[in-house]
Design an enzyme around this catalytic site. Structure first.
Site, PDB file in Angstrom:
ATOM      1  N   SER A  17       3.228   2.260   2.696  1.00 34.34           N
ATOM      2  CA  SER A  17       3.486   2.979   3.958  1.00 34.34           C
ATOM      3  C   SER A  17       4.942   3.417   4.066  1.00 34.34           C
ATOM      4  O   SER A  17       5.224   4.487   4.609  1.00 34.34           O
ATOM      5  CB  SER A  17       3.063   2.148   5.171  1.00 34.34           C
ATOM      6  OG  SER A  17       3.605   0.862   5.129  1.00 34.34           O
ATOM      7  N   ARG A  36      -4.845   1.938   9.515  1.00 33.35           N
ATOM      8  CA  ARG A  36      -4.207   2.699  10.585  1.00 33.35           C
ATOM      9  C   ARG A  36      -2.769   3.122  10.349  1.00 33.35           C
ATOM     10  O   ARG A  36      -2.222   3.890  11.136  1.00 33.35           O
ATOM     11  CB  ARG A  36      -4.291   1.903  11.892  1.00 33.35           C
ATOM     12  CG  ARG A  36      -3.640   0.520  11.821  1.00 33.35           C
ATOM     13  CD  ARG A  36      -3.812  -0.246  13.117  1.00 33.35           C
ATOM     14  NE  ARG A  36      -3.058   0.320  14.212  1.00 33.35           N
ATOM     15  CZ  ARG A  36      -1.742   0.197  14.348  1.00 33.35           C
ATOM     16  NH1 ARG A  36      -1.030  -0.478  13.470  1.00 33.35           N
ATOM     17  NH2 ARG A  36      -1.126   0.751  15.367  1.00 33.35           N
ATOM     18  N   GLN A  57       0.838  -1.211   0.000  1.00 39.72           N
ATOM     19  CA  GLN A  57       0.000   0.000   0.000  1.00 39.72           C
ATOM     20  C   GLN A  57       0.865   1.250   0.000  1.00 39.72           C
ATOM     21  O   GLN A  57       0.392   2.333  -0.303  1.00 39.72           O
ATOM     22  CB  GLN A  57      -0.975  -0.021   1.183  1.00 39.72           C
ATOM     23  CG  GLN A  57      -0.438   0.490   2.513  1.00 39.72           C
ATOM     24  CD  GLN A  57       0.434  -0.521   3.236  1.00 39.72           C
ATOM     25  OE1 GLN A  57       1.055  -1.376   2.633  1.00 39.72           O
ATOM     26  NE2 GLN A  57       0.508  -0.414   4.543  1.00 39.72           N
ATOM     27  N   GLY A  78      -7.471   2.944   3.405  1.00 43.45           N
ATOM     28  CA  GLY A  78      -7.415   1.548   2.942  1.00 43.45           C
ATOM     29  C   GLY A  78      -8.752   0.863   2.813  1.00 43.45           C
ATOM     30  O   GLY A  78      -9.210   0.563   1.710  1.00 43.45           O
ATOM     31  N   GLU A  79      -9.402   0.595   3.937  1.00 40.16           N
ATOM     32  CA  GLU A  79     -10.677  -0.125   3.867  1.00 40.16           C
ATOM     33  C   GLU A  79     -11.834   0.741   3.378  1.00 40.16           C
ATOM     34  O   GLU A  79     -12.688   0.257   2.644  1.00 40.16           O
ATOM     35  CB  GLU A  79     -11.007  -0.719   5.243  1.00 40.16           C
ATOM     36  CG  GLU A  79     -10.015  -1.781   5.662  1.00 40.16           C
ATOM     37  CD  GLU A  79      -9.959  -1.932   7.176  1.00 40.16           C
ATOM     38  OE1 GLU A  79     -10.325  -3.001   7.672  1.00 40.16           O
ATOM     39  OE2 GLU A  79      -9.553  -0.965   7.853  1.00 40.16           O
TER      40      GLU A  79
END
Ligand code: FES
Ligand code: FES
Lengths: 155, 331
Positions: free
Chosen positions: B50, B89, B48, B288-289
């Site tokens: 990070s 998160r 993703q 993300g979600e």
């Protein structure tokens, strides 16, 4: 054991393989070409895609013995950091890579499409890439990258 | 016959573990004498991005470029725990821990520099484009690397360890009161679909997705997460069904558990609203979600709009749609 001869990324090899050995195992375990990924192992995801005699194949569904006499391109033969293939360059530029597990297979499917058809339509790109599953990107940037690579190739 | 319809879906989503569960991220930072910095954190980058986000956060705070930051992550032998890459998160929680740690290391550097530049307070020192100097006085300025190198010769190091804990209180089971999550992510999507009334097949033609991300630290990644989320949402709405039989999964293969392919995705237009989250790193919060949540509702509503069939269980398979159409005919 069976003796096979094949050319992988322009290098000739003679290998002793098990009768039940898959091409992906020969590439990864005997030749150390770990860029080819195994996702499902049953011909569904395309992560293991390589180009064999000008055609993309799922290397998890090809027996190594069946590859006797063939010419194979795996991701290691496509380009590298210093001189990336136009498809790889476009992937990096648009951000078409997330976890990267599908990427080697995606790049090979795209390369093979562009080798055969330098001006693919959106639909042709979609069809060519539809055998490669991706769970991260939503394909959006991948399809865009292939389009960019195609356009660059034209010039 | 092919019928088209449009549907809207909205979502709000509490990010982080929530409900009072300790949600802690941590980071170690060192500013080096070659003008680079290292960030160590347990946060795992699963693609993703990070690590890129943490490099950007550190670079922004130190007046460097992201390529000057080495992010070393997800090594239980060497990096401090930052919890799971889950619950939307990492940008917010670990991003905050990284920012706190960078600020701590930076503050000792600024104190040292204030002394070297004979500046009464570290407030007067700034880091910019790889240089450190007195604000508004170009004569008192030097490469960051030189300052850290000199400090090093005098035995000074700029190292920090920090952690950040998200705000969360458990919900009272009696009253339902509490503040289980902070912050919340908001999103809204519209889908246009085409339903074939003979086969019950649904094609998603277009999705427009608008998400409040606080601040898009990396717009390319935001677009990527939205497209990925929308595509999973399409799978959730139309294809994906885990079939269980006596606790066993009946379809544990991609041939029987279908996920979207390149041919199933429509054009996805990703737009983001940047309403800064004041507790987030540079105003950012997670995405993300939340990116996949409104998709399902938008598609189901679009099917209703197209053919007047209300789907109440997922996925909306052709069988269910044909059944709905037949029931409608019977009236
Ligand atoms: S690993 Fe070969 S198709 Fe999935
Ligand atoms: S980038 Fe993760 S599967 Fe494609």
């Amino acid at each position: 054991m069976i003796e096979i001869k094949l050319v992988v990324n322009d290098k000739p090899y003679t290998l002793e393989v098990e009768p039940s050995e898959r091409l992906i195992d020969a590439l990864r375990n005997r030749l150390g070409l770990l860029g080819t990924k195994e996702g499902c192992g049953e011909g569904e995801c395309g992560a293991c895609t390589v180009i064999m005699d000008g055609k993309t194949v799922n290397s998890c569904l090809v027996l190594a013995a069946q590859a006797n006499g063939s010419v194979i391109t795996s991701i290691e033969g496509v380009g590298n950091r210093r001189s990336p293939h136009p498809v790889q360059k476009a992937f990096v530029e648009v951000g078409a890579v997330q976890c990267g597990f599908c990427t080697p297979g995606m790049v090979l499917s795209a390369k093979n499409l562009l080798d055969k058809n330098s001006k693919p339509s959106n639909e042709e790109i979609g069809i060519a890439m539809s055998g490669n599953l991706c769970r991260c990107t939503g394909y959006d940037k991948i399809l865009r990258a292939v389009k960019i690579a195609a356009e660059e190739g034209k010039e | 016959m092919k019928k088209r319809g449009i549907g809207l879906g909205c979502s709000w989503y509490g990010t982080g573990y929530g409900n009072g569960f300790p949600d802690v991220s941590s980071a170690f930072v060192e500013i080096h004498d070659d003008g680079s910095a290292t960030v160590l954190t347990g946060a795992v980058d699963v693609g993703q991005g990070s690590n890129s986000i943490f490099a950007q956060i550190a670079a922004e705070e130190l007046g460097l470029e992201s390529k000057d930051i080495c992010v070393y992550s997800g090594d239980t032998d060497a990096t401090p725990d930052s919890g799971t890459t889950a619950a939307t998160r990492q940008t917010y929680n670990t991003g905050n821990a990284v920012l706190k740690a960078v600020r701590q290391a930076k503050s000792s550097l600024l104190d040292y520099a204030a002394h070297e530049f004979s500046c009464p307070t570290s407030e007067g020192i700034e880091l910019k484009e790889g240089y450190i100097g007195v604000k508004g006085d170009p004569s008192r300025c030097m490469p960051l690397a030189d300052m850290v190198f000199q400090a090093r010769l005098k035995g000074e190091r700029f190292i920090s360890a920090e952690s950040s804990t998200a705000r969360s209180t458990p919900v009272d089971p009696e009253t339902g009161q509490g503040a289980p999550y902070w912050p919340y992510a908001f999103g809204c999507q519209m889908a246009e679909v085409e339903v074939n009334t003979e086969t019950g097949m649904v094609r998603v033609l277009k999705v427009v997705a608008v998400h409040d991300v606080g601040k898009a630290l990396n717009p390319t990644q935001v677009e990527g997460q939205i497209a990925g989320g929308v595509t999973q949402g399409i799978g959730f709405a139309l294809l994906e069904e885990l079939e269980l039989k006596e606790g066993k999964i009946n379809n544990p293969a991609l041939s029987s558990y279908l996920i979207p392919t390149a041919l199933d995705v429509p054009s996805i237009e990703a737009l983001f609203v940047e309403d800064a989250e004041c507790t987030g790193p540079f105003g950012a919060k997670g995405l993300g979600e939340p990116a996949m949540l409104p998709t399902v509702a938008a598609i189901i509503n679009a099917i209703d709009d197209a053919v007047g069939v209300r789907i109440t269980s997922l996925p909306a398979t052709p069988e269910k749609i044909l059944q709905g159409l037949a029931e409608k005919k019977e009236g």
